[in-house]
Design a protein around this motif. Sequence first.
Motif, PDB file in Angstrom:
ATOM      1  N   ALA A 199      78.812  42.982 -16.379  1.00 40.33           N
ATOM      2  CA  ALA A 199      80.252  43.220 -16.200  1.00 40.33           C
ATOM      3  C   ALA A 199      80.916  43.512 -17.542  1.00 40.33           C
ATOM      4  CB  ALA A 199      80.912  42.018 -15.532  1.00 40.33           C
ATOM      5  N   GLY A 200      80.502  42.787 -18.576  1.00 43.34           N
ATOM      6  CA  GLY A 200      81.055  43.028 -19.904  1.00 43.34           C
ATOM      7  C   GLY A 200      80.697  44.415 -20.410  1.00 43.34           C
ATOM      8  N   ALA A 201      79.446  44.830 -20.172  1.00 44.25           N
ATOM      9  CA  ALA A 201      79.017  46.162 -20.609  1.00 44.25           C
ATOM     10  C   ALA A 201      79.770  47.254 -19.859  1.00 44.25           C
ATOM     11  CB  ALA A 201      77.517  46.312 -20.407  1.00 44.25           C
ATOM     12  N   GLN A 202      80.102  47.004 -18.594  1.00 42.15           N
ATOM     13  CA  GLN A 202      80.901  47.974 -17.848  1.00 42.15           C
ATOM     14  C   GLN A 202      82.279  48.154 -18.481  1.00 42.15           C
ATOM     15  OE1 GLN A 202      81.124  47.865 -13.518  1.00 42.15           O
ATOM     16  NE2 GLN A 202      79.221  46.699 -13.415  1.00 42.15           N
ATOM     17  N   SER A 203      82.867  47.051 -18.925  1.00 47.33           N
ATOM     18  CA  SER A 203      84.181  47.149 -19.575  1.00 47.33           C
ATOM     19  C   SER A 203      84.064  47.932 -20.876  1.00 47.33           C
ATOM     20  CB  SER A 203      84.752  45.747 -19.838  1.00 47.33           C
ATOM     21  OG  SER A 203      84.011  45.057 -20.828  1.00 47.33           O
ATOM     22  N   LEU A 204      82.917  47.826 -21.545  1.00 46.17           N
ATOM     23  CA  LEU A 204      82.689  48.609 -22.754  1.00 46.17           C
ATOM     24  C   LEU A 204      82.707  50.098 -22.418  1.00 46.17           C
ATOM     25  CD1 LEU A 204      81.674  48.763 -25.802  1.00 46.17           C
ATOM     26  CD2 LEU A 204      79.399  48.942 -24.811  1.00 46.17           C
ATOM     27  N   LEU A 205      82.005  50.482 -21.346  1.00 43.04           N
ATOM     28  CA  LEU A 205      81.960  51.882 -20.953  1.00 43.04           C
ATOM     29  C   LEU A 205      83.360  52.406 -20.641  1.00 43.04           C
ATOM     30  CD1 LEU A 205      78.840  52.059 -18.584  1.00 43.04           C
ATOM     31  CD2 LEU A 205      78.964  52.465 -21.044  1.00 43.04           C
ATOM     32  N   GLN A 206      84.151  51.607 -19.952  1.00 38.73           N
ATOM     33  CA  GLN A 206      85.499  52.042 -19.595  1.00 38.73           C
ATOM     34  C   GLN A 206      86.381  52.225 -20.823  1.00 38.73           C
ATOM     35  OE1 GLN A 206      86.088  48.776 -16.746  1.00 38.73           O
ATOM     36  NE2 GLN A 206      86.476  50.313 -15.167  1.00 38.73           N
ATOM     37  N   ALA A 448      80.455  32.652 -35.697  1.00 33.47           N
ATOM     38  CA  ALA A 448      80.909  33.986 -35.296  1.00 33.47           C
ATOM     39  C   ALA A 448      82.372  34.211 -35.662  1.00 33.47           C
ATOM     40  CB  ALA A 448      80.714  34.184 -33.794  1.00 33.47           C
ATOM     41  N   GLY A 449      83.036  33.217 -36.211  1.00 36.08           N
ATOM     42  CA  GLY A 449      84.432  33.386 -36.606  1.00 36.08           C
ATOM     43  C   GLY A 449      85.375  33.414 -35.438  1.00 36.08           C
ATOM     44  N   GLY A 450      85.071  32.607 -34.426  1.00 36.59           N
ATOM     45  CA  GLY A 450      85.905  32.599 -33.234  1.00 36.59           C
ATOM     46  C   GLY A 450      85.099  33.005 -32.017  1.00 36.59           C
ATOM     47  N   THR A 451      85.149  32.216 -30.964  1.00 39.44           N
ATOM     48  CA  THR A 451      84.355  32.482 -29.768  1.00 39.44           C
ATOM     49  C   THR A 451      85.240  33.006 -28.644  1.00 39.44           C
ATOM     50  OG1 THR A 451      84.594  30.181 -29.047  1.00 39.44           O
ATOM     51  CG2 THR A 451      82.657  30.729 -30.365  1.00 39.44           C
ATOM     52  N   SER A 452      84.633  33.801 -27.765  1.00 35.73           N
ATOM     53  CA  SER A 452      85.380  34.413 -26.670  1.00 35.73           C
ATOM     54  C   SER A 452      84.470  34.594 -25.471  1.00 35.73           C
ATOM     55  CB  SER A 452      85.938  35.782 -27.087  1.00 35.73           C
ATOM     56  OG  SER A 452      86.762  35.683 -28.216  1.00 35.73           O
ATOM     57  N   SER A 453      85.080  34.934 -24.340  1.00 34.11           N
ATOM     58  CA  SER A 453      84.304  35.269 -23.154  1.00 34.11           C
ATOM     59  C   SER A 453      83.648  36.624 -23.358  1.00 34.11           C
ATOM     60  CB  SER A 453      85.216  35.318 -21.927  1.00 34.11           C
ATOM     61  OG  SER A 453      86.147  36.379 -22.068  1.00 34.11           O
ATOM     62  N   LEU A 454      82.622  36.922 -22.553  1.00 41.48           N
ATOM     63  CA  LEU A 454      81.912  38.192 -22.723  1.00 41.48           C
ATOM     64  C   LEU A 454      82.839  39.386 -22.504  1.00 41.48           C
ATOM     65  CD1 LEU A 454      78.300  37.970 -21.280  1.00 41.48           C
ATOM     66  CD2 LEU A 454      79.094  37.850 -23.621  1.00 41.48           C
ATOM     67  N   GLY A 455      83.716  39.276 -21.506  1.00 41.09           N
ATOM     68  CA  GLY A 455      84.630  40.384 -21.249  1.00 41.09           C
ATOM     69  C   GLY A 455      85.489  40.696 -22.454  1.00 41.09           C
ATOM     70  N   THR A 456      86.017  39.646 -23.077  1.00 37.99           N
ATOM     71  CA  THR A 456      86.851  39.824 -24.271  1.00 37.99           C
ATOM     72  C   THR A 456      86.029  40.374 -25.425  1.00 37.99           C
ATOM     73  OG1 THR A 456      88.307  38.018 -23.608  1.00 37.99           O
ATOM     74  CG2 THR A 456      88.345  38.655 -25.934  1.00 37.99           C
ATOM     75  N   ILE A 457      84.796  39.887 -25.564  1.00 33.47           N
ATOM     76  CA  ILE A 457      83.924  40.350 -26.650  1.00 33.47           C
ATOM     77  C   ILE A 457      83.672  41.844 -26.540  1.00 33.47           C
ATOM     78  CG2 ILE A 457      81.545  40.274 -27.495  1.00 33.47           C
ATOM     79  CD1 ILE A 457      81.613  37.235 -27.011  1.00 33.47           C
ATOM     80  N   THR A 459      85.436  44.045 -25.039  1.00 38.00           N
ATOM     81  CA  THR A 459      86.693  44.748 -25.290  1.00 38.00           C
ATOM     82  C   THR A 459      86.951  44.866 -26.786  1.00 38.00           C
ATOM     83  OG1 THR A 459      87.659  43.991 -23.210  1.00 38.00           O
ATOM     84  CG2 THR A 459      89.195  44.720 -24.918  1.00 38.00           C
ATOM     85  N   GLN A 460      86.682  43.789 -27.527  1.00 30.84           N
ATOM     86  CA  GLN A 460      86.867  43.818 -28.974  1.00 30.84           C
ATOM     87  C   GLN A 460      85.904  44.810 -29.628  1.00 30.84           C
ATOM     88  OE1 GLN A 460      86.363  39.697 -30.066  1.00 30.84           O
ATOM     89  NE2 GLN A 460      88.423  39.122 -29.413  1.00 30.84           N
ATOM     90  N   ILE A 461      84.666  44.850 -29.148  1.00 29.81           N
ATOM     91  CA  ILE A 461      83.701  45.796 -29.702  1.00 29.81           C
ATOM     92  C   ILE A 461      84.160  47.227 -29.442  1.00 29.81           C
ATOM     93  CG2 ILE A 461      81.348  46.691 -29.472  1.00 29.81           C
ATOM     94  CD1 ILE A 461      80.402  43.848 -28.996  1.00 29.81           C
TER      95      ILE A 461
END
Length: 476
Positions: A199-206, A448-457, A459-461
Motif C-alpha cells: 500500500a505504501g509503494a502504491q502511494s509512491l507511484l501515485q 532514523a531521525g523520526g519514525t513514521s507509518s509506512l504510508g507517510t514514509i 509520501t516523504q520519499i
Amino acid sequence: MRRNQRRTRLARQRGAVAILVAISTLMLLGFVALGTDIGYVVYSQRRLQAATDAAALAGAVDLWTQSWSTAKTDAQSYAAGQSGATGNGLPGSVTVTTTTITGQQLSSSSSPLPYAKAASGYNGIQVQQQASVPLFFAQVFGVKTVPISATSKAAAGGGSQPAPYNVMIILDTTASMNTTDSNCKINGVTQTRLACAEAGAQSLLQGLTNAGDNVGLMVFPPLSSTYNFSCSKKSPGIAGSYSASGLSYQISPLSTGFLSTSGTSGSSSTTLNTSSSTVQALGGGSCSGMSAPGGLGTFYGDALYAAQAALLTLSNTQSPPGQNAIILLSDGDASSSSKQLGSGSLLAPGSSGSKVTASSIVGSECADAVTVANSIKSSVQSPNTTATLIYTIAYIGGESGANTTQPCSDASSNAKGLDATTPWSPCGTMQSISSGSGYFYSDTCSNAGGTSSLGTIFTQITYSLTKPRLIPLGAT
C-alpha cells in the motif's frame, strides 16, 4: 474709452492664461517626474523580490541533503546585489542594505519533509532583503532615496536533477512479512506487513506523476528464473539458494505506464494503471498482488547489485541519463543459513568499471550489503550524471530488530565473519546502506531521525524526489 477698456481686459485675460499654462506645464512636468521616480521604485522592487525568491529556492535545494552553512551560502550567492554568475543585480544605483537568511522548522502541513531528518536541521528557509533606491526628480523636494524590502520563504525539496527519474523498489518478501502489523490499518482492518508495504509503494507511484518516469520492482528472496508479474501468470517459485544459477530478483522491469492518463492533452492523473505489471504486483490489479513465500532468509546485498545493474542498463540508453534511485524496504535482520546463501560471491559495480568483491557467507551478510551500497553510491556514469540514490526503509514492525544492540546477522556462527568485527545492528545496517540521513526512514529505528507509518514514509520519499517550492510567508 470703451474700446480701451476692452483691450485692457483682453490683455489681462491673456496674461492669466499664460500664467495658467505655465503652472499647468510645471504640474505636468512634476507628475511626469513623480511617475518616473515611482516607476523606477516599482521596477526596483520587482527585481529585489525576484532575487529574494531565487535566493530562497537556491537555499531550499540544499536543506535536505546539505549542511545549513552550505544552504545559507548558496542562498546568499543568488541574493540581490551579488556579483558573479549566480548573483542577481539591481538596476542603476540601487544598493542592498541588509540581507537576512534564516532556517525554518516547518510543520508537516507546510513541508512534507520533516526537519528532523534534514541534514541541515531545517525544512524551510526565509530570505529578507532591504535596499535603497535613489530618486531623480524628487530630490528637488529633499527626498533623495526610498527604502524597499522583499521577503520570501521556501520549503525544502530533495530533487536537484531534472526528470526522468528511474526508481527501482526492492521489497522484502521473506516469511516474516506475513505477520500482522498492529500499527497498519487500511479501512479499519489490520494488515500484514507485506500488504502494508504494498500500500505504501502504491502511494509512491501515485506521487510520481511529475517526479518519476520509470519504475520497477524487485524482491528478495530471488525467484528461480526471470519473471514479469501478472495476475494470470504463475510465479516460477523461489530459487534454491542466493547463489543458484539463473535466479532473478525482478518482479516488474523498469518502465513507464504505471499511472493512467486522463483525456485532456495527455496529462497524467493520480489513478493507478491496473494493467501495469508493477501495479498488479503491489495489489492494485484484479488479484491480491504478490505474496511473501519465504523459503530463504534475509540477504539483500545481491538484490542491491541487481537493482543497480538494471538501472544502469536503462539510464545508459537515455540522453541525458535520468537520475537513478533505489528504494530498499527490509527489517534489516539478516537471517540466511549457510545452505541458503550457497557458496557464491558477489561482484558489485564500482566506479570506472572496477569491481568490488564481497563475501556472501554467514556472519558477513550485513557488511556485504554495506560494501555493495558504498560501491553503488560512489559509482558515477559520466561527468554529467550523479550517483544512484539509495533510500532505505527499516520496517521493523515491532520486532526485536528495533534494538540497536541486536546483531544484524548471526555472526556468532562464524567468528571470522565481517559482521563480528563491526557489530552491525539491523537499524545501523539500513542506515549505512542509505545515501545519508535524508534517505534513511523507519517505523521504529530511533537513528532514523523520526519514525513514521509506512504510508507517510513513502509520501516523504516521493516528495524528496521533487523540487523545493515557494510557500506563503505566514506558513509555519
